[in-house]
Structures are given as structure tokens and as C-alpha cells.
Design a protein around this motif. Structure first.
Motif, PDB file in Angstrom:
ATOM      1  N   ASN A  57       0.809  -1.216   0.000  1.00  9.87           N
ATOM      2  CA  ASN A  57       0.000   0.000   0.000  1.00  9.87           C
ATOM      3  C   ASN A  57       0.843   1.268   0.000  1.00  9.87           C
ATOM      4  OD1 ASN A  57      -2.031  -1.818   0.240  1.00  9.87           O
ATOM      5  ND2 ASN A  57      -2.834  -1.082   2.185  1.00  9.87           N
ATOM      6  N   GLY A  58       2.137   1.124   0.300  1.00 16.70           N
ATOM      7  CA  GLY A  58       2.947   2.324   0.406  1.00 16.70           C
ATOM      8  C   GLY A  58       2.641   3.073   1.687  1.00 16.70           C
ATOM      9  N   GLN A  59       2.882   4.377   1.666  1.00 16.17           N
ATOM     10  CA  GLN A  59       2.642   5.199   2.845  1.00 16.17           C
ATOM     11  C   GLN A  59       1.803   6.428   2.476  1.00 16.17           C
ATOM     12  OE1 GLN A  59       3.402   4.640   6.053  1.00 16.17           O
ATOM     13  NE2 GLN A  59       4.149   2.623   5.474  1.00 16.17           N
ATOM     14  N   PRO A  60       0.534   6.220   2.088  1.00 12.96           N
ATOM     15  CA  PRO A  60      -0.314   7.376   1.819  1.00 12.96           C
ATOM     16  C   PRO A  60      -0.764   8.030   3.118  1.00 12.96           C
ATOM     17  CG  PRO A  60      -1.577   5.369   1.599  1.00 12.96           C
ATOM     18  CD  PRO A  60      -0.164   4.948   1.869  1.00 12.96           C
ATOM     19  N   ASP A  61      -1.255   9.239   3.020  1.00 16.06           N
ATOM     20  CA  ASP A  61      -1.807   9.920   4.190  1.00 16.06           C
ATOM     21  C   ASP A  61      -3.277   9.588   4.398  1.00 16.06           C
ATOM     22  OD1 ASP A  61       0.615  11.368   4.732  1.00 16.06           O
ATOM     23  OD2 ASP A  61       0.121  12.657   3.016  1.00 16.06           O
ATOM     24  N   LEU A  62      -3.959   9.197   3.316  1.00  9.89           N
ATOM     25  CA  LEU A  62      -5.394   8.943   3.397  1.00  9.89           C
ATOM     26  C   LEU A  62      -5.787   7.969   2.295  1.00  9.89           C
ATOM     27  CD1 LEU A  62      -7.643  10.086   5.259  1.00  9.89           C
ATOM     28  CD2 LEU A  62      -8.209  11.697   3.435  1.00  9.89           C
ATOM     29  N   GLU A  63      -6.741   7.095   2.592  1.00 13.52           N
ATOM     30  CA  GLU A  63      -7.252   6.152   1.613  1.00 13.52           C
ATOM     31  C   GLU A  63      -8.756   6.356   1.442  1.00 13.52           C
ATOM     32  OE1 GLU A  63      -6.379   2.243   2.897  1.00 13.52           O
ATOM     33  OE2 GLU A  63      -4.196   2.444   2.706  1.00 13.52           O
ATOM     34  N   LEU A  64      -9.202   6.262   0.196  1.00 11.88           N
ATOM     35  CA  LEU A  64     -10.625   6.316  -0.113  1.00 11.88           C
ATOM     36  C   LEU A  64     -11.071   4.940  -0.568  1.00 11.88           C
ATOM     37  CD1 LEU A  64      -9.856   9.369  -0.166  1.00 11.88           C
ATOM     38  CD2 LEU A  64     -11.524   9.660  -2.024  1.00 11.88           C
ATOM     39  N   ARG A  65     -12.114   4.415   0.058  1.00 11.49           N
ATOM     40  CA  ARG A  65     -12.662   3.112  -0.294  1.00 11.49           C
ATOM     41  C   ARG A  65     -14.175   3.204  -0.345  1.00 11.49           C
ATOM     42  NH1 ARG A  65      -9.067  -1.241   0.253  1.00 11.49           N
ATOM     43  NH2 ARG A  65      -7.061  -0.707   1.227  1.00 11.49           N
ATOM     44  N   ALA A  66     -14.772   2.238  -1.028  1.00 13.27           N
ATOM     45  CA  ALA A  66     -16.228   2.166  -1.095  1.00 13.27           C
ATOM     46  C   ALA A  66     -16.743   1.275   0.021  1.00 13.27           C
ATOM     47  CB  ALA A  66     -16.677   1.622  -2.445  1.00 13.27           C
ATOM     48  N   ALA A  67     -17.850   1.681   0.624  1.00 13.19           N
ATOM     49  CA  ALA A  67     -18.463   0.837   1.644  1.00 13.19           C
ATOM     50  C   ALA A  67     -18.950  -0.467   1.034  1.00 13.19           C
ATOM     51  CB  ALA A  67     -19.629   1.573   2.308  1.00 13.19           C
ATOM     52  N   GLN A  68     -19.376  -0.424  -0.206  1.00  9.06           N
ATOM     53  CA  GLN A  68     -19.848  -1.617  -0.908  1.00  9.06           C
ATOM     54  C   GLN A  68     -19.431  -1.520  -2.371  1.00  9.06           C
ATOM     55  OE1 GLN A  68     -24.073  -1.966  -1.087  1.00  9.06           O
ATOM     56  NE2 GLN A  68     -24.081  -4.032  -1.914  1.00  9.06           N
ATOM     57  N   GLY A  69     -18.918  -2.624  -2.893  1.00 10.96           N
ATOM     58  CA  GLY A  69     -18.542  -2.637  -4.301  1.00 10.96           C
ATOM     59  C   GLY A  69     -17.276  -1.850  -4.565  1.00 10.96           C
ATOM     60  N   THR A  70     -17.287  -1.037  -5.635  1.00  9.35           N
ATOM     61  CA  THR A  70     -16.095  -0.317  -6.064  1.00  9.35           C
ATOM     62  C   THR A  70     -16.377   1.166  -6.171  1.00  9.35           C
ATOM     63  OG1 THR A  70     -16.697  -0.689  -8.380  1.00  9.35           O
ATOM     64  CG2 THR A  70     -15.234  -2.310  -7.346  1.00  9.35           C
ATOM     65  N   LEU A  71     -15.300   1.941  -6.370  1.00 10.14           N
ATOM     66  CA  LEU A  71     -15.404   3.383  -6.573  1.00 10.14           C
ATOM     67  C   LEU A  71     -15.507   3.686  -8.058  1.00 10.14           C
ATOM     68  CD1 LEU A  71     -12.561   4.559  -4.145  1.00 10.14           C
ATOM     69  CD2 LEU A  71     -15.011   4.812  -3.746  1.00 10.14           C
ATOM     70  N   PRO A  72     -16.238   4.735  -8.448  1.00  9.92           N
ATOM     71  CA  PRO A  72     -16.249   5.140  -9.862  1.00  9.92           C
ATOM     72  C   PRO A  72     -14.935   5.820 -10.234  1.00  9.92           C
ATOM     73  CG  PRO A  72     -17.558   6.663  -8.547  1.00  9.92           C
ATOM     74  CD  PRO A  72     -17.141   5.554  -7.619  1.00  9.92           C
ATOM     75  N   GLU A  73     -14.448   5.533 -11.419  1.00  9.51           N
ATOM     76  CA  GLU A  73     -13.156   6.081 -11.844  1.00  9.51           C
ATOM     77  C   GLU A  73     -13.182   7.605 -11.904  1.00  9.51           C
ATOM     78  OE1 GLU A  73      -9.744   4.973 -15.162  1.00  9.51           O
ATOM     79  OE2 GLU A  73     -11.864   4.602 -15.612  1.00  9.51           O
ATOM     80  N   ALA A  74     -14.373   8.190 -12.148  1.00  5.15           N
ATOM     81  CA  ALA A  74     -14.455   9.649 -12.215  1.00  5.15           C
ATOM     82  C   ALA A  74     -14.079  10.302 -10.895  1.00  5.15           C
ATOM     83  CB  ALA A  74     -15.880  10.062 -12.611  1.00  5.15           C
ATOM     84  N   LEU A  75     -14.191   9.572  -9.807  1.00  3.75           N
ATOM     85  CA  LEU A  75     -13.847  10.136  -8.500  1.00  3.75           C
ATOM     86  C   LEU A  75     -12.357  10.454  -8.416  1.00  3.75           C
ATOM     87  CD1 LEU A  75     -15.154  10.816  -5.733  1.00  3.75           C
ATOM     88  CD2 LEU A  75     -14.471   8.542  -4.973  1.00  3.75           C
ATOM     89  N   TYR A  76     -11.543   9.691  -9.132  1.00  4.45           N
ATOM     90  CA  TYR A  76     -10.093   9.924  -9.109  1.00  4.45           C
ATOM     91  C   TYR A  76      -9.763  11.300  -9.665  1.00  4.45           C
ATOM     92  CZ  TYR A  76      -5.279   9.755 -10.790  1.00  4.45           C
ATOM     93  OH  TYR A  76      -3.974  10.055 -11.078  1.00  4.45           O
ATOM     94  N   GLY A  77     -10.358  11.654 -10.774  1.00  2.00           N
ATOM     95  CA  GLY A  77     -10.111  12.970 -11.347  1.00  2.00           C
ATOM     96  C   GLY A  77     -10.579  14.090 -10.446  1.00  2.00           C
ATOM     97  N   LEU A  78     -11.642  13.839  -9.688  1.00  2.91           N
ATOM     98  CA  LEU A  78     -12.169  14.872  -8.801  1.00  2.91           C
ATOM     99  C   LEU A  78     -11.221  15.153  -7.641  1.00  2.91           C
ATOM    100  CD1 LEU A  78     -14.592  16.723  -8.080  1.00  2.91           C
ATOM    101  CD2 LEU A  78     -15.544  14.793  -6.812  1.00  2.91           C
ATOM    102  N   VAL A  79     -10.698  14.098  -7.012  1.00  2.00           N
ATOM    103  CA  VAL A  79      -9.848  14.313  -5.831  1.00  2.00           C
ATOM    104  C   VAL A  79      -8.429  14.702  -6.228  1.00  2.00           C
ATOM    105  CG1 VAL A  79     -11.225  12.726  -4.459  1.00  2.00           C
ATOM    106  CG2 VAL A  79      -9.223  11.859  -5.667  1.00  2.00           C
ATOM    107  N   ALA A  80      -7.951  14.252  -7.396  1.00  2.00           N
ATOM    108  CA  ALA A  80      -6.567  14.536  -7.794  1.00  2.00           C
ATOM    109  C   ALA A  80      -6.347  16.012  -8.064  1.00  2.00           C
ATOM    110  CB  ALA A  80      -6.198  13.711  -9.023  1.00  2.00           C
ATOM    111  N   THR A  81      -7.405  16.739  -8.386  1.00  2.00           N
ATOM    112  CA  THR A  81      -7.264  18.162  -8.720  1.00  2.00           C
ATOM    113  C   THR A  81      -7.473  19.083  -7.524  1.00  2.00           C
ATOM    114  OG1 THR A  81      -9.610  18.199  -9.360  1.00  2.00           O
ATOM    115  CG2 THR A  81      -7.984  17.765 -11.103  1.00  2.00           C
ATOM    116  N   GLN A  82      -7.715  18.514  -6.350  1.00  2.00           N
ATOM    117  CA  GLN A  82      -7.930  19.351  -5.166  1.00  2.00           C
ATOM    118  C   GLN A  82      -6.604  19.956  -4.706  1.00  2.00           C
ATOM    119  OE1 GLN A  82     -11.057  20.078  -4.030  1.00  2.00           O
ATOM    120  NE2 GLN A  82     -11.547  18.916  -5.896  1.00  2.00           N
ATOM    121  N   PRO A  83      -6.622  21.212  -4.253  1.00  2.00           N
ATOM    122  CA  PRO A  83      -5.361  21.869  -3.873  1.00  2.00           C
ATOM    123  C   PRO A  83      -4.679  21.232  -2.659  1.00  2.00           C
ATOM    124  CG  PRO A  83      -7.274  23.222  -3.301  1.00  2.00           C
ATOM    125  CD  PRO A  83      -7.778  22.114  -4.158  1.00  2.00           C
TER     126      PRO A  83
END
Length: 864
Positions: A57-83
Motif C-alpha cells: 500500500n505504500g505510505q499514503p496519508d489517506l485512503e478512499l474506499r467504497a463501503a460496498q462494491g467499487t469506486l467510480p473512476e471519475a472520483l479519481y479525477g475529482l480528488v486529484a485536482t484538489q489543492p
């Protein structure tokens, strides 16, 4: 000169009675060894698991997971652009079964899809290293993987180079061929790394992510980032934020109850050792009373006599602790080699840890052993301190004694019963363990009273039989000595009885539970199923309907299993969807009747673990489940449901909890009616073999030849046998501990009787002068041993049953969050008690032979 005399006196006492000293040392050694071994095994396994998690897993500061199933790929673009986010890494995980050689059995393999450009910064242990001459962009190529050392070893591939054969990966009903282009350095279980886009294409999971790791800007707090992301417009429901260490904490919390219970069993063995130290030193002090009196006359103060006995007990404890640490380390190394560090409970499957020796833990357990010996030696030391020199030298200081008052034992037992009613502390039944200790101590304190009561009632049966009456009367009048002699075997026997009842009750309850949850004689599943995502849901409704129409099939029931992450710091609960019908009590082992589900609600049935861990109570709505049930990828497909807890059921497999609901409700809420397993009932007059052939033929027609080859039929009897075999393996250490504890207890009885008969040479000489033969004297000694061990067997059995009640109805529910029906195996307990009495009688007879061979005249002359 006197201090040197005291020291030599103490060491001479230990050297001149090696057998009885060995009994105490062995018991202390056993307790220390078992406790230290459990600690080392778990610490080594958890340390290895944590290292594997960090490397993957490496050493991230925070992990995002789905309570059920999987995450939508569009969520990656949303969080990656946050300051506040410095770096974001998307991940896709897919468990598969892999083969490199058709002649070898498939290997469970975890395929990790990652972004190769961020791997060196986020998880350097997963950075791919191609073999010599490999394409520099091989990581981005489709159907290309890189293996870690555990995967290479499991697949039997050795050195990877351009000649390495392709791997066959099986997931669900599909088989995929991939080429191996190199290695990764990550440790832990077998693992393969590939490009995330290639993984999505290979496994047909376009647009899906398992998790997203975030590296935050320096100085940014994780809590503030969570609040900012959750407040974004269009943020999907069911996304959970987890800390990197949550996965290690989940496994640690799951294994904690199991290892704590094993440690407590080891400490009970240490308690038995403390009592054997007490038994050995009490008899030693009684035998050496004239010598202590002589030391007092020569100038030894009461405090010096106290220190003298405590020095002996400390020596016994120190020897036992040092030997126990060495033995514990050896046992831990052996267990890690043979069991892989799972302690028999399966919590660290796939982890092969190295021995992680802890010097502080060794010191702690060593000090526990010494402390137990000192506690055991305190009362004999007090007796040596308080003896009257003049009376003792005249032979007036030794007597049977009244022992402890009965009210002390009754008070301790009452206090133990009170502690058993208290709740757990931080999820550990500490009060219940204290109750077990007080029950044992209180029961042993009642031994003199029990000897008096039982043997007095047996006295009329011995009237008219001189030898029997003589043995019975002495055994009755020397009741304090009886408590010392058989106290160790009472403690050991009570432990054996309690564990026998608890394990037997648990096994019987598990057997009944398996009968309830495995109604069909045959089950169909895919040999390779996913542990996340769609969780192996591979059978479409059309295929289940086609199977139901086969002539050899009387009935088909579709079963769906998935996972639901109710809390990020806890293991996921299992979500079971199956037809429940009008009466769910016919399908699930409910505790009580099912409650009627109000209109507009969806009825769910939770396991006992869910009640304890999440506070879900029957008869109420469950907003937490309504909040996390729908996966982010499925948002908008169905309205949010209001779940109603309609009942509680027993589940002996999923310690982390399980939720059951009707399959129609699950399909309506998720839009997914696929099944993970099919339960099959053969038609009247048809055999299971005919059913298998027809279902396989239908699978070839509906699913294809390759998919049909990946199907597996499992008989309910086979599942039952394998489950009970796992149960027996998990409790194998308790069976071994029972045998060793009883053996050491009987060893203590042998040492006690040996010391007593050697101190009774004058008495045997007098009996010989009165006309008793050697055989008659041995009969008297054996009769005393039979009387005392019989009382010890009764006391040990009663104490064991009391402790079993605490284990069954308090410790197990508080530790593992499940209840069971108590079942007492009377034939086994009776056989155990008879064996203890028989061995105790034989031990007394053998101990008396040495004393009875002494010349009677010389023995009596010691009184002149």
C-alpha cells in the motif's frame, strides 16, 4: 556464618528433593512457555503482515474506499485536482487463481493494477523491474504482469527471464493469459502488479477502482481534507476515508480475542504452577519444621526464616522462567514454520513470518513466572516465620490444621460470580477472567471443608473394615494436608473439565449450525471467485432457471455473498442475499421469532457479532446500513432503502459480522440478480452424480466449455467435515494443554504424597509393631490417596463446570460475539475423574513403598 548456613540450608533442600522441585519448575515453565510463545507468534505474524501492507500500500496519508462494491473512476479525477492533494494514486485489486504449469495446483494470487508513473513515489516496493532485455515500457503493455518473490516461489517459476511461460489467470468463470515481464520487491503473500488500465481491460472492470490513495500537501491535516472532499458538489454516498494503518488494526483486533484467550489459558497453567510451588514448599516446610526450629534456636530471626523460604520459591520460579522462555521461543519458531503464524485461527493466512524475539516481552513473562512462584511460596514462608521453636522441637508443632475457614472460599466464589456479570473492558472479558481466577482460588480454599463433609458421610461405609476406616479417618482428620496435596490436581482437573465442556459445547453448536445453514446436499460455485467487487457473483438468473428445469434437479436456490464496509477501522461484514420466504426462521438459525417488517421497510437479519459491534438491535430501523448500503458506482440506480432489523441469528464463521436479507430485496435495490453459489437438490429417484452430469452439460451449453471447466461441486457433507476439521485444528492447543495440565497436577500429587509418606516413617513403624503387614500399610496409604484424589476429582469437576459456565456464557460471547448451547459430556468427565482417582491412588501406593520398606524398629526408636 549464619547467613551462609541459611543459604546452604535452602539449596540443600532443593537438591535433596529433586522430583517434587521438578514438578513446580515444570508447571512454571509450562505457563511461561505457552504465554511467551503465543505472544511471539502473534507479534511475528502481525509484524510481517504490517510490513507486507506497507510494502503493497505504500505510505499514503489517506485512503478512499467504497463501503460496498467499487469506486467510480471519475472520483479519481475529482480528488486529484484538489489543492490539498499533492499526489493521488488509483488502484484496482483482483484476486485470481494462477497457474504457470498445468501439472501444478492453482495458486491464489492477488493482482494489483496501479499507475506506473506514481508507483516510485507512493509505493516503491511495487515499482516494476523488468528482466534483462525487456521493453522499458513493459509495465504499460496489456496483459503483462510483474511478480513478487512469494508469487514466483508459489508458482514454481524460479528465475524470471524472457523464456518464462505465460500465466493463466482464472477469475469467476473467465480465464485470461498474461505474460510475465519482471519482478517487484514487495513482500507478503503472492502478488502480481500490472498497469491499472490494462487490468481494467483484462478483467472487464472498466470505470472501476478499488481504492484511491492520497498524499497530502505538507502541513495539511487529514481531517480537514475529509471534510472538504465530503462537501464537494456531487460527492457520491458510501465513500469512506481510512487511515493507512486501519487494515493492520482490523487484523489485530480480529486476532486479539483469539490470542488473549490462548494467553489466559497459559496464565491458568501458570496459576497451577504457583499452586504446585505452594504445595511443594508447604510440605517441605512441614517436613523441615524441626530444622527451622533449630535454626531459630541458633539465632535465625522470623524474617530470615521467611526470606529463606521465599528464596527457595524464587529459585524455583527463576529456573522455570528461564526454561520457559527458551521453550516458548522454540515452540514459537516451530509454530511459525509449520502453521505460518496463524495460531490455528486463520487470521494471518498466506503470511510466512520470521521469528520476532522480543526481549521486553521475555522479561515480562519471566517476571510473571517468578511472581507466580513467590505467590505460591508466600504462605509456606509465613508458616516458617510463625512456628514456635520450643514446641516444634518437642514434636508438638505438626498437626493437620483446620486450614482456611469455609467462609473465605464461599466469599471468593460469590465475588467470582459477581465479576462474571460485568461487561467486557475494551472488548476483552477481563472481569470474566477474574471470575475464573476467583472461582478456582475459592474452590481450592473450600477443599478442607469438602474433605471433612464428604469423608464424614463415607465413614459409616468403612465401619467394620479396619484398614478402610484407618485410611478414611486419617484422610478426614488431615484435611489441611489434603488441600495441599491435591490442590494442584484440582486446579488442573478443573481446567481440563472446563475446556472439555466448552469445546464440546462449541463443537456441538457448530455442528447444529452447519445442519441449519447447509440445507442442500450439493452446492455449485466457481473455483476462482473474487474477494471484493462483485464477490464472485457469476451465475446469471437465466442460468439458474435453466438448471432448475433439468430432469435431475428438484430445486435450485441462488445465494449471493458480498461485503459491506460499515466502518473503516473494522473488518467488512458479510452481506448474504438468499430467498428467506415467509418464515426466515426456517432458513436462518434465528435466536427467537422473526419480527414483522413494517410497511415501507426492508427487513434484515443480523448476526450476534453485528449486535455487539455496531449496536444493531432487533425491532428498530438501522440508518447506518441505509447510509452505506448503496455503492458509489451504483448511485442513482435505486432509491435509498430504510432497513429494519427483524431478527438476530447465529453465525460461527464470520467473527466480524454478517447481514442477511431476502434475495428479491437485494436485486431490487442494487439491480443485480446474479448469484455467487447455487444450492442444488436432486429430484426424487435421481442421484447426485446424475445431477452433476446434467448441470455440467447445461453449463457447457449456456456458459461455454472453458467456463464449465471452472465450476466446482461441493457436497454439504464435505463442507461440514472441512469446517469441523478447521474447528478441531483451532482448538488443538487446548486439548494438548488439558493433558499437560492434568499430568503436571498428578506429578504434584506424586511429589506431595512422597514427601508425606517419608515424613510418616514413625507412624508406619508403629503400625508395623501393632501387627500390620507391609501390604496392609500400603493399602492404608493407597486408601488415603484414593480418598483425597476422589475428593479432588469431585471438587475439580464441580469447579470445572462452574468455570465452563463462565467460558460458555460470558467469555465466548464477549470475545467472539456469538453464543452457544452448553452441553456437558458426562461420560468423558466421568472417565477423566476415574482416571485421576486411579492414577492418584497408584501414585500414593508407589510413594508409600519406599517408606514401608524401612525397618520398623529403627523407625520407632526415633521417638526414644
Amino acid at each position: 556464618m549464619l547467613p551462609a548456613l541459611l543459604r546452604s540450608f535452602s539449596w540443600a533442600a532443593l537438591r535433596h528433593h529433586p522430583w517434587r522441585s521438578a514438578a513446580a519448575v515444570a508447571a512454571v515453565m509450562l505457563g511461561v512457555a505457552l504465554g511467551f510463545a503465543v505472544h511471539v507468534i502473534n507479534a511475528s505474524a502481525l509484524n510481517e503482515f504490517a510490513q507486507a501492507v506497507r510494502s503493497v500500500n505504500g505510505q499514503p496519508d489517506l485512503e478512499l474506499r467504497a463501503a460496498q462494491g467499487t469506486l467510480p473512476e471519475a472520483l479519481y479525477g475529482l480528488v486529484a485536482t484538489q489543492p490539498q492533494v499533492q499526489l493521488a494514486s488509483p488502484w484496482l485489486e483482483q484476486p485470481v487463481r494462477a497457474t504457470a504449469d498445468p501439472a501444478r495446483a492453482p495458486v491464489a494470487l492477488r493482482v494489483v493494477g496501479a499507475d506506473a508513473l506514481v508507483l516510485p513515489a507512493m509505493a516503491p516496493a511495487l515499482a516494476p523491474r523488468g528482466f534483462d532485455g525487456a521493453d522499458r515500457l513493459a509495465m504499460l503493455a496489456p496483459a503483462t504482469v510483474f511478480l513478487n518473490p512469494a508469487a514466483q516461489q508459489a508458482l514454481g517459476m524460479g528465475t524470471i527471464d524472457a523464456r518464462t511461460p505465460a500465466l493463466q489467470l482464472q477469475t469467476g468463470l473467465s480465464t485470461h493469459s498474461v505474460r510475465v515481464a519482471g519482478t517487484v520487491a514487495a513482500g507478503g503473500p503472492p502478488l502480481a502488479v500490472m498497469d491499472i488500465g490494462a487490468a481494467q481491460d483484462l478483467f472487464g472492470r472498466a470505470g472501476q477502482l478499488t481504492r484511491i490513495d492520497l498524499r497530502l500537501m505538507p502541513g495539511t491535516a487529514a481531517a480537514s481534507v475529509q471534510q472538504a472532499l465530503a462537501a464537494l458538489p456531487g460527492w457520491p454516498a458510501g465513500v469512506q476515508f481510512a487511515a493507512p494503518q486501519d487494515e493492520v488494526q482490523r487484523v489485530d483486533s480480529l486476532s486479539r480475542a483469539y490470542r488473549v484467550n490462548l494467553t489466559v489459558l497459559a496464565l491458568v497453567a501458570l496459576f497451577t504452577g504457583a499452586f504446585l510451588v505452594y504445595s511443594v514448599l508447604a510440605l517441605s516446610v512441614a517436613q523441615r519444621a524441626p530444622q527451622f526450629a533449630l535454626l531459630a534456636v541458633l539465632g535465625a530471626t522470623p524474617r530470615e526464616r521467611l526470606a529463606l523460604v521465599l528464596l527457595e520459591s524464587c529459585a524455583l520460579g527463576l529456573i522455570g522462567s528461564v526454561a520457559g522462555i527458551a521453550l516458548g521461543a522454540a515452540l514459537a519458531a516451530l509454530a511459525l514454520t509449520m502453521l505460518g503464524g496463524d495460531l490455528g485461527g486463520g487470521y494471518f493466512t498466506g503470511v510466512q513470518p520470521a521469528l520476532h524475539f522480543s526481549t521486553p516481552a521475555a522479561l515480562v513473562y519471566g517476571l510473571l513466572g517468578v511472581a507466580a512462584a513467590l505467590v505460591g511460596g508466600w504462605w509456606p514462608a509465613r508458616h516458617a516465620q510463625q512456628l514456635a521453636p520450643a514446641q516444634t522441637l518437642k514434636g508438638l508443632g505438626a498437626h493437620g490444621g483446620r486450614g482456611a475457614q469455609a467462609w473465605v472460599g464461599l466469599f471468593l466464589i460469590a465475588a467470582g460470580a459477581f465479576l462474571a456479570l460485568l461487561p467486557p473492558v475494551f472488548g476483552i472479558p477481563l472481569a470474566a477472567y477474574g471470575a475464573v481466577a476467583l472461582l478456582l482460588i475459592g474452590g481450592i480454599a473450600l477443599l478442607p471443608w469438602l474433605v471433612q463433609v464428604l469423608l464424614t458421610r463415607l465413614r459409616p461405609l468403612a465401619v467394620g473394615h479396619t484398614l478402610a476406616l484407618l485410611a478414611l479417618e486419617r484422610a478426614r482428620r488431615m484435611r489441611a494436608s489434603a488441600a495441599v496435596a491435591v490442590g494442584g490436581v484440582v486446579a488442573a482437573l478443573s481446567l481440563a473439565v472446563a475446556l472439555t465442556v466448552m469445546v464440546g459445547s462449541f463443537r456441538g453448536s457448530v455442528s447444529q449450525w452447519l445442519d441449519s445453514v447447509l440445507p442442500a446436499p450439493l452446492y455449485l460455485r466457481a473455483t476462482a471467485v473474487s474477494a471484493n467487487g462483485d464477490d464472485g457473483a457469476v451465475f446469471a438468473p437465466a442460468f439458474a432457471d435453466a438448471v432448475a428445469r433439468l430432469p435431475a434437479v428438484a430445486r435450485v436456490q441462488a445465494l449471493r455473498t458480498s461485503r459491506l464496509q460499515l466502518a473503516p477501522d473494522r473488518a467488512p461484514v458479510a452481506l448474504l442475499a438468499q430467498p428467506l420466504g415467509a418464515d426466515p426462521g426456517q432458513v436462518l438459525p434465528l435466536l427467537g421469532a422473526a419480527l414483522p417488517v413494517p410497511a415501507g421497510r426492508v427487513g434484515v437479519y443480523v448476526s450476534e457479532a453485528v449486535v455487539d459491534l455496531y449496536g444493531a438491535r432487533p425491532g428498530a430501523d438501522w440508518p447506518q446500513l441505509s447510509k452505506v448500503f448503496q455503492a458509489p458506482a451504483q448511485a442513482g440506480q435505486a432509491p435509498e432503502a430504510t432497513f429494519f432489523i427483524a431478527g438476530v441469528w447465529r453465525d460461527y464463521i464470520r467473527q466480524h459480522g454478517a447481514i442477511a436479507l431476502d434475495a428479491q430485496d437485494f436485486a431490487r435495490l442494487t439491480g443485480d440478480a446474479r448469484a455467487s453459489n447455487l444450492a442444488l437438490w436432486p429430484a426424487p429417484g435421481s442421484t447426485t452424480d446424475a445431477l452433476r452430469l446434467q448441470v455440467l452439460a447445461q453449463a457447457r451449453q449456456s456458459l461455454g466449455e472453458a467456463a464449465a471447466e471452472s465450476l466446482e461441486f461441493v457436497a454439504a457433507d464435505a463442507i461440514r467435515a472441512r469446517s469441523l476439521a478447521i474447528f478441531d485444528r483451532s482448538f488443538a492447543i487446548t486439548y494438548w494443554l488439558q493433558a499437560v495440565a492434568v499430568g503436571i497436577g498428578l506429578f504434584g500429587v506424586a511429589a506431595s504424597f512422597s514427601a508425606q509418606v517419608l515424613a510418616r516413617r514413625k507412624e508406619f513403624g508403629l503400625l508395623a509393631h501393632l501387627g500390620l503387614t507391609r501390604r496392609q500399610i500400603l493399602t492404608v496409604v493407597a486408601g488415603e490417596g484414593a480418598a483425597w484424589t476422589a475428593v479432588g476429582a469431585v471438587a475439580g469437576t464441580l469447579l470445572g463446570l462452574a468455570v465452563a459456565v463462565v467460558l460458555v456464557h460470558v467469555v465466548n460471547p464477549q470475545s467472539f460475539h456469538w453464543t452457544m448451547d452448553m452441553a456437558v459430556p458426562w461420560p468423558r468427565l466421568l472417565a477423566l475423574a476415574i482416571a485421576v482417582v486411579a492414577v492418584g491412588t497408584l501414585t500414593a501406593w508407589l510413594a508409600g513403598r519406599a517408606a514401608a520398606t524401612n525397618d520398623a524398629v529403627m523407625a520407632v526408636k526415633e521417638d526414644w
